[in-house]
Write a protein that holds these residues in place. Sequence first.
Motif, mmCIF file in Angstrom:
data_model
loop_
_atom_site.group_PDB
_atom_site.id
_atom_site.type_symbol
_atom_site.label_atom_id
_atom_site.label_comp_id
_atom_site.label_asym_id
_atom_site.label_seq_id
_atom_site.Cartn_x
_atom_site.Cartn_y
_atom_site.Cartn_z
ATOM 1 N N LYS A 21 36.086 74.162 26.762
ATOM 2 C CA LYS A 21 36.469 73.295 27.757
ATOM 3 C C LYS A 21 35.447 72.434 27.759
ATOM 4 C CE LYS A 21 39.127 71.958 31.544
ATOM 5 N NZ LYS A 21 39.800 71.903 32.928
ATOM 6 N N ASN A 22 34.635 72.595 28.257
ATOM 7 C CA ASN A 22 32.792 72.190 29.245
ATOM 8 C C ASN A 22 32.267 71.285 27.545
ATOM 9 O OD1 ASN A 22 33.430 72.290 31.587
ATOM 10 N ND2 ASN A 22 31.877 74.298 31.331
ATOM 11 N N LEU A 40 36.760 62.511 33.191
ATOM 12 C CA LEU A 40 38.007 63.490 33.773
ATOM 13 C C LEU A 40 38.730 62.930 34.935
ATOM 14 C CD1 LEU A 40 35.870 66.295 33.958
ATOM 15 C CD2 LEU A 40 37.552 66.098 32.905
ATOM 16 N N LYS A 41 38.189 61.763 34.850
ATOM 17 C CA LYS A 41 39.192 60.921 36.280
ATOM 18 C C LYS A 41 40.355 60.390 35.385
ATOM 19 C CE LYS A 41 35.442 59.925 39.335
ATOM 20 N NZ LYS A 41 34.376 59.557 40.050
ATOM 21 N N LYS A 42 40.486 59.757 34.411
ATOM 22 C CA LYS A 42 40.690 59.447 33.572
ATOM 23 C C LYS A 42 42.165 60.306 33.013
ATOM 24 C CE LYS A 42 38.820 54.868 32.726
ATOM 25 N NZ LYS A 42 39.105 53.660 33.492
ATOM 26 N N ASP A 43 43.782 58.847 32.639
ATOM 27 C CA ASP A 43 44.695 60.412 32.709
ATOM 28 C C ASP A 43 45.264 59.369 31.406
ATOM 29 O OD1 ASP A 43 44.909 61.811 35.164
ATOM 30 O OD2 ASP A 43 46.509 59.960 36.211
ATOM 31 N N ILE A 83 42.198 64.733 28.778
ATOM 32 C CA ILE A 83 41.834 65.958 28.709
ATOM 33 C C ILE A 83 42.779 66.848 29.305
ATOM 34 C CG2 ILE A 83 40.013 67.495 29.859
ATOM 35 C CD1 ILE A 83 39.283 66.045 27.720
ATOM 36 N N LYS A 84 43.450 66.706 30.335
ATOM 37 C CA LYS A 84 44.482 66.711 31.327
ATOM 38 C C LYS A 84 45.799 66.991 29.905
ATOM 39 C CE LYS A 84 43.876 65.138 35.851
ATOM 40 N NZ LYS A 84 44.844 64.212 36.593
ATOM 41 N N LYS A 85 46.178 66.644 29.282
ATOM 42 C CA LYS A 85 47.196 66.695 28.747
ATOM 43 C C LYS A 85 46.490 67.995 26.544
ATOM 44 C CE LYS A 85 49.545 61.809 29.030
ATOM 45 N NZ LYS A 85 49.786 60.990 28.397
ATOM 46 N N MET A 87 44.266 69.483 27.400
ATOM 47 C CA MET A 87 44.303 71.221 27.620
ATOM 48 C C MET A 87 45.161 71.481 28.199
ATOM 49 S SD MET A 87 41.215 72.191 27.791
ATOM 50 C CE MET A 87 40.138 71.167 26.714
ATOM 51 N N LYS A 88 46.757 71.253 28.626
ATOM 52 C CA LYS A 88 48.260 71.287 28.470
ATOM 53 C C LYS A 88 48.138 72.554 27.118
ATOM 54 C CE LYS A 88 52.464 70.725 30.481
ATOM 55 N NZ LYS A 88 52.663 69.388 30.970
ATOM 56 N N GLN A 89 48.112 71.741 26.308
ATOM 57 C CA GLN A 89 48.564 71.688 25.379
ATOM 58 C C GLN A 89 47.849 73.591 24.504
ATOM 59 O OE1 GLN A 89 51.696 71.034 23.120
ATOM 60 N NE2 GLN A 89 51.857 69.535 24.704
ATOM 61 N N LEU A 90 46.709 73.287 24.248
ATOM 62 C CA LEU A 90 45.623 74.075 24.110
ATOM 63 C C LEU A 90 46.667 75.331 24.521
ATOM 64 C CD1 LEU A 90 42.737 72.465 23.389
ATOM 65 C CD2 LEU A 90 44.748 73.538 21.658
ATOM 66 N N ASN A 91 46.487 75.261 26.414
ATOM 67 C CA ASN A 91 47.086 76.799 26.823
ATOM 68 C C ASN A 91 48.192 76.710 26.957
ATOM 69 O OD1 ASN A 91 44.736 76.878 27.761
ATOM 70 N ND2 ASN A 91 45.428 75.728 29.368
#
Length: 92
Positions: A21-22, A40-43, A83-85, A87-91
């Motif tokens: 991830k990093n 990381l702050k950007k949605d 990034i959130k979307k 990582m959510k899909q990858l997990n």
Amino acid sequence: MPKKKIKSLKKKIKNPKKNLKNIFISKISKILNISKNELLKKDDFTEIEGYDSLIHLEIITQLDNIFGKKIKKIHDMSKLTSIKKIMKQLNK
């Protein structure tokens, strides 16, 4: 091998997902030409100046390079705009 280097390697081995991830965040911040913290702050990547479909393809390419087979599970890559979307899909 120096003790510091061994400790560093052990940390990477303990949590390889976090390390990937990093690496991914570093690559994407370079592609988008912004800091990791700002990224990381950007949605939504679309809010970042200069973001377009070619940049999105570069991000998808990096996803493939770093995570390999895991991204084949993702059906709609066009919705991976943060990034959130991602990582959510990858997990899943």
